[in-house]
Design a protein around this motif. Sequence first.
Motif, PDB file in Angstrom:
ATOM      1  N   VAL A 223       0.845  -1.201   0.000  1.00  0.00           N
ATOM      2  CA  VAL A 223       0.000   0.000   0.000  1.00  0.00           C
ATOM      3  C   VAL A 223       0.880   1.251   0.000  1.00  0.00           C
ATOM      4  CG1 VAL A 223      -1.666   1.314   1.376  1.00  0.00           C
ATOM      5  CG2 VAL A 223      -1.974  -1.140   1.066  1.00  0.00           C
TER       6      VAL A 223
ATOM      7  N   LEU B  65       2.361   1.758  -3.413  1.00  0.00           N
ATOM      8  CA  LEU B  65       1.375   2.367  -4.308  1.00  0.00           C
ATOM      9  C   LEU B  65       1.273   3.868  -4.065  1.00  0.00           C
ATOM     10  CD1 LEU B  65      -1.076   2.068  -6.318  1.00  0.00           C
ATOM     11  CD2 LEU B  65      -2.475   1.840  -4.271  1.00  0.00           C
TER      12      LEU B  65
ATOM     13  N   ASN C 226       2.619   6.895  -6.549  1.00  0.00           N
ATOM     14  CA  ASN C 226       1.632   7.887  -6.966  1.00  0.00           C
ATOM     15  C   ASN C 226       2.193   9.287  -6.757  1.00  0.00           C
ATOM     16  OD1 ASN C 226      -0.734   9.245  -7.658  1.00  0.00           O
ATOM     17  ND2 ASN C 226      -1.543   9.078  -5.592  1.00  0.00           N
TER      18      ASN C 226
END
Length: 157
Positions: free
Chosen positions: A93, A96, A100
């Motif tokens: 997570v 990610l 981003n």
Amino acid sequence: MDKKNDAFFNGIGLGAGLIIVGIALPLLFPIKIIMTVSIFLIAMGITGSGIELESLYPNSGYTNTFMGLGILLIGVSILILFFNTFTKILFLVMLLISFNFIVSGGLKLLHFNKQKATQQTTSKNKSNNSNFKIILSSIMILSGFIANIVTILSFLK
């Protein structure tokens, strides 16, 4: 020297100090918990330097890019400290989220540089001075990031 530049130099100096202490700490105390504290210090130094660059150049994407690098380092430190299924999922997570931030900040930075190049009306000497600040800060921060990755990899061997 105006207060904006003075605050910028102090912020970059603090970020560099955190990065240097973070690199030196595991060399002096090779303990797993100290390694994690070291990574947190380096992540704060990188993120803080990005925030300082963003304050000097608003809407440029530095905060997003360097925050993404900081989140990635924190995810790696959590994975090193507690290696179980939950932390692997948490790391994915954080991976990610960090990429981003890195990609969106990088694209924002490219757009900012392109926009700045088209609107450039200042003297060449002033532009070279600001480019020097950006290049110096970026090299310093990225070298700390790379040194931290090398330290983590050598610790895991």
